[in-house]
Design a protein around this motif. Structure first.
Motif, PDB file in Angstrom:
ATOM      1  N   LEU A 124       0.817  -1.188  -0.097  1.00 47.63           N
ATOM      2  CA  LEU A 124      -0.200   0.101   0.104  1.00 47.63           C
ATOM      3  C   LEU A 124       0.845   1.329  -0.130  1.00 47.63           C
ATOM      4  O   LEU A 124       0.638   2.307  -0.809  1.00 47.63           O
ATOM      5  N   ARG A 125       1.985   1.217   0.736  1.00 46.71           N
ATOM      6  CA  ARG A 125       2.729   2.523   0.773  1.00 46.71           C
ATOM      7  C   ARG A 125       3.458   2.757  -0.616  1.00 46.71           C
ATOM      8  O   ARG A 125       3.720   3.869  -1.120  1.00 46.71           O
ATOM      9  N   ALA A 126       3.755   1.570  -1.298  1.00 50.42           N
ATOM     10  CA  ALA A 126       4.463   1.708  -2.490  1.00 50.42           C
ATOM     11  C   ALA A 126       3.319   2.472  -3.614  1.00 50.42           C
ATOM     12  O   ALA A 126       3.828   3.209  -4.442  1.00 50.42           O
ATOM     13  N   GLY A 127       2.153   1.893  -3.248  1.00 48.59           N
ATOM     14  CA  GLY A 127       1.081   2.399  -4.291  1.00 48.59           C
ATOM     15  C   GLY A 127       1.026   3.748  -3.783  1.00 48.59           C
ATOM     16  O   GLY A 127       0.705   4.859  -4.980  1.00 48.59           O
ATOM     17  N   LEU A 128       1.206   4.366  -2.755  1.00 50.09           N
ATOM     18  CA  LEU A 128       0.746   5.659  -2.249  1.00 50.09           C
ATOM     19  C   LEU A 128       1.837   6.618  -2.837  1.00 50.09           C
ATOM     20  O   LEU A 128       1.800   7.734  -3.303  1.00 50.09           O
ATOM     21  N   LEU A 129       3.121   6.165  -2.760  1.00 50.62           N
ATOM     22  CA  LEU A 129       4.031   6.854  -3.234  1.00 50.62           C
ATOM     23  C   LEU A 129       4.100   7.128  -4.984  1.00 50.62           C
ATOM     24  O   LEU A 129       4.593   8.184  -5.344  1.00 50.62           O
ATOM     25  N   ARG A 130       3.809   5.878  -5.421  1.00 43.29           N
ATOM     26  CA  ARG A 130       3.787   5.971  -7.034  1.00 43.29           C
ATOM     27  C   ARG A 130       2.402   6.950  -7.264  1.00 43.29           C
ATOM     28  O   ARG A 130       2.751   8.049  -8.185  1.00 43.29           O
ATOM     29  N   LEU A 131       1.196   7.019  -6.705  1.00 46.82           N
ATOM     30  CA  LEU A 131       0.240   8.063  -6.882  1.00 46.82           C
ATOM     31  C   LEU A 131       0.727   9.273  -6.767  1.00 46.82           C
ATOM     32  O   LEU A 131       0.454  10.290  -7.413  1.00 46.82           O
ATOM     33  N   ALA A 132       1.267   9.639  -5.425  1.00 51.01           N
ATOM     34  CA  ALA A 132       1.895  11.015  -5.345  1.00 51.01           C
ATOM     35  C   ALA A 132       2.654  11.516  -6.393  1.00 51.01           C
ATOM     36  O   ALA A 132       2.841  12.668  -6.577  1.00 51.01           O
ATOM     37  N   ALA A 133       3.669  10.570  -6.777  1.00 51.61           N
ATOM     38  CA  ALA A 133       4.466  11.045  -7.852  1.00 51.61           C
ATOM     39  C   ALA A 133       3.853  11.336  -9.212  1.00 51.61           C
ATOM     40  O   ALA A 133       4.108  12.231  -9.917  1.00 51.61           O
ATOM     41  N   GLU A 134       2.753  10.550  -9.499  1.00 50.26           N
ATOM     42  CA  GLU A 134       1.751  10.810 -10.588  1.00 50.26           C
ATOM     43  C   GLU A 134       0.969  12.072 -10.643  1.00 50.26           C
ATOM     44  O   GLU A 134       0.530  12.650 -11.447  1.00 50.26           O
ATOM     45  N   ARG A 135       0.851  12.421  -9.250  1.00 51.57           N
ATOM     46  CA  ARG A 135      -0.239  13.378  -9.132  1.00 51.57           C
ATOM     47  C   ARG A 135       0.286  14.746  -8.447  1.00 51.57           C
ATOM     48  O   ARG A 135      -0.386  15.626  -7.762  1.00 51.57           O
ATOM     49  N   GLY A 136       1.637  14.907  -8.591  1.00 53.63           N
ATOM     50  CA  GLY A 136       2.107  16.137  -8.226  1.00 53.63           C
ATOM     51  C   GLY A 136       2.413  16.351  -6.510  1.00 53.63           C
ATOM     52  O   GLY A 136       2.652  17.434  -6.216  1.00 53.63           O
ATOM     53  N   GLY A 137       2.482  15.271  -6.137  1.00 55.74           N
ATOM     54  CA  GLY A 137       2.947  15.173  -4.585  1.00 55.74           C
ATOM     55  C   GLY A 137       1.776  14.631  -3.752  1.00 55.74           C
ATOM     56  O   GLY A 137       2.261  14.508  -2.470  1.00 55.74           O
ATOM     57  N   SER A 138       0.774  14.595  -4.212  1.00 55.00           N
ATOM     58  CA  SER A 138      -0.341  14.339  -3.124  1.00 55.00           C
ATOM     59  C   SER A 138      -1.254  13.309  -3.788  1.00 55.00           C
ATOM     60  O   SER A 138      -1.665  13.422  -5.076  1.00 55.00           O
ATOM     61  N   PRO A 139      -1.664  12.084  -3.000  1.00 52.48           N
ATOM     62  CA  PRO A 139      -2.614  11.120  -3.575  1.00 52.48           C
ATOM     63  C   PRO A 139      -4.171  11.575  -3.299  1.00 52.48           C
ATOM     64  O   PRO A 139      -5.185  10.964  -3.591  1.00 52.48           O
ATOM     65  N   ALA A 140      -4.408  12.858  -2.793  1.00 52.74           N
ATOM     66  CA  ALA A 140      -5.721  13.184  -2.694  1.00 52.74           C
ATOM     67  C   ALA A 140      -6.591  13.274  -4.009  1.00 52.74           C
ATOM     68  O   ALA A 140      -6.004  13.617  -4.850  1.00 52.74           O
ATOM     69  N   GLY A 141      -7.670  12.806  -3.741  1.00 53.46           N
ATOM     70  CA  GLY A 141      -8.640  12.630  -4.804  1.00 53.46           C
ATOM     71  C   GLY A 141      -8.376  11.474  -5.708  1.00 53.46           C
ATOM     72  O   GLY A 141      -9.281  11.325  -6.726  1.00 53.46           O
ATOM     73  N   ALA A 142      -7.482  10.512  -5.790  1.00 47.55           N
ATOM     74  CA  ALA A 142      -7.273   9.391  -6.320  1.00 47.55           C
ATOM     75  C   ALA A 142      -8.423   8.434  -5.967  1.00 47.55           C
ATOM     76  O   ALA A 142      -8.737   8.554  -5.059  1.00 47.55           O
ATOM     77  N   SER A 143      -8.477   7.490  -6.793  1.00 43.66           N
ATOM     78  CA  SER A 143      -9.309   6.435  -6.493  1.00 43.66           C
ATOM     79  C   SER A 143      -8.870   5.215  -5.854  1.00 43.66           C
ATOM     80  O   SER A 143      -7.500   4.910  -6.007  1.00 43.66           O
ATOM     81  N   MET A 144      -9.411   4.341  -5.143  1.00 49.23           N
ATOM     82  CA  MET A 144      -8.923   3.096  -4.670  1.00 49.23           C
ATOM     83  C   MET A 144      -8.580   2.115  -5.724  1.00 49.23           C
ATOM     84  O   MET A 144      -7.364   1.562  -5.939  1.00 49.23           O
ATOM     85  N   ARG A 145      -9.146   2.172  -7.010  1.00 47.72           N
ATOM     86  CA  ARG A 145      -8.739   1.647  -8.149  1.00 47.72           C
ATOM     87  C   ARG A 145      -7.450   1.887  -8.567  1.00 47.72           C
ATOM     88  O   ARG A 145      -6.334   1.139  -9.112  1.00 47.72           O
ATOM     89  N   ALA A 146      -7.109   3.253  -8.460  1.00 51.69           N
ATOM     90  CA  ALA A 146      -5.592   3.662  -8.846  1.00 51.69           C
ATOM     91  C   ALA A 146      -4.630   3.071  -7.900  1.00 51.69           C
ATOM     92  O   ALA A 146      -3.400   2.795  -8.313  1.00 51.69           O
ATOM     93  N   LEU A 147      -5.073   3.174  -6.689  1.00 52.98           N
ATOM     94  CA  LEU A 147      -4.219   2.795  -5.334  1.00 52.98           C
ATOM     95  C   LEU A 147      -3.734   1.421  -5.689  1.00 52.98           C
ATOM     96  O   LEU A 147      -2.481   1.158  -5.561  1.00 52.98           O
TER      97      LEU A 147
END
Length: 244
Positions: A185-208
């Motif tokens: 899960l932490r790896a997924g959060l890091l990936r999403l943050a990198a893809e979304r400009g530093g924050s995973p806010a607003g992302a879907s669980m599917r994306a995580l």
């Protein structure tokens, strides 16, 4: 099965129910949030992401950043309160009034089985050898040695997974009714943050969960489905009928 932690997400807006504090609604005389927390009563720690009113003293409480930032932001906030050595976490919505300890145990059992060490040969099993007059079998000099995939943990079956979650009768994953490996899960959060400009806010669980190895678990136990969530007033009424 070992120890596990639990993160319960209770910060949704409940727009289809007029914006009420949905997890605080009672089912069978007890709030949905408290029913979920009771189902993971043996988890350590238990973390609630949402309002702190009436939460048991031994439950750690936090809020997602920003407030209302969605389930992925709430997941990040919850994981931040786990102990450093936590390896497994039940990630749960707070509107699952039919969730039980038996259902959580089922998920933990499936995750343990999916990632158990490969069985060793019995000690009294003789090694297989080629006949004395047979030439030794060897791989061609230019053939790479066979090895486990780089991303496979040593000593585990190739089917070792990052998490398990229930699926409904139509095969839809209930990702907020599952048990996950914290590092995945932490790896997924890091990936999403990198893809979304530093924050995973607003992302879907599917994306995580994209790219994670997930084992789907249909509910085969007695009683109503533990993944049943209450998104409408009618859902709450159905849950009331089930718990009577």
């Amino acid at each position: 099965m070992g120890t596990y932690a639990a993160v319960v997400l209770a910060g949704g807006a409940a727009r289809r129910m007029g914006g009420v504090d949905k997890p605080a609604l009672p089912v069978g005389g007890r709030s949905m949030r408290d029913r979920v927390l009771a189902a993971v009563g043996d988890a350590a720690p238990r973390v609630l992401v949402g309002p702190a009113d009436g939460v048991p003293d031994d439950v750690r409480v936090t809020r997602e950043d920003p407030p209302g930032g969605g389930p992925v932001a709430a997941t990040a906030a919850g994981l931040a309160l786990l102990d450093p050595d936590t390896t497994l976490v039940a990630l749960l919505a707070a509107d699952l009034p039919l969730l039980t300890r038996a259902a959580i145990g089922d998920l933990l059992t499936h995750l343990a089985a999916a990632g158990r060490p490969a069985p060793a040969a019995p000690a009294d099993t003789p090694a297989l050898a080629a006949p004395a007059d047979s030439p030794a079998l060897a791989a061609p000099a230019d053939s790479p040695a066979l090895a486990a995939p780089a991303d496979s943990p040593a000593g585990l079956h190739p089917e070792a997974v990052d998490g398990v979650c229930f699926v409904d009768a139509d095969g839809r994953r209930q990702s907020l009714c599952g048990v996950w490996r914290v590092d995945a899960l932490r790896a997924g959060l890091l990936r999403l943050a990198a893809e979304r400009g530093g924050s995973p806010a607003g992302a879907s669980m599917r994306a995580l969960l994209a790219g994670l190895a997930i084992h789907d678990v249909p509910w085969a136990g007695a009683g109503p489905p533990p993944w049943f969530d209450c998104d409408t007033d009618e859902d709450v009424r159905r849950a009331e009928e089930w718990v009577q």
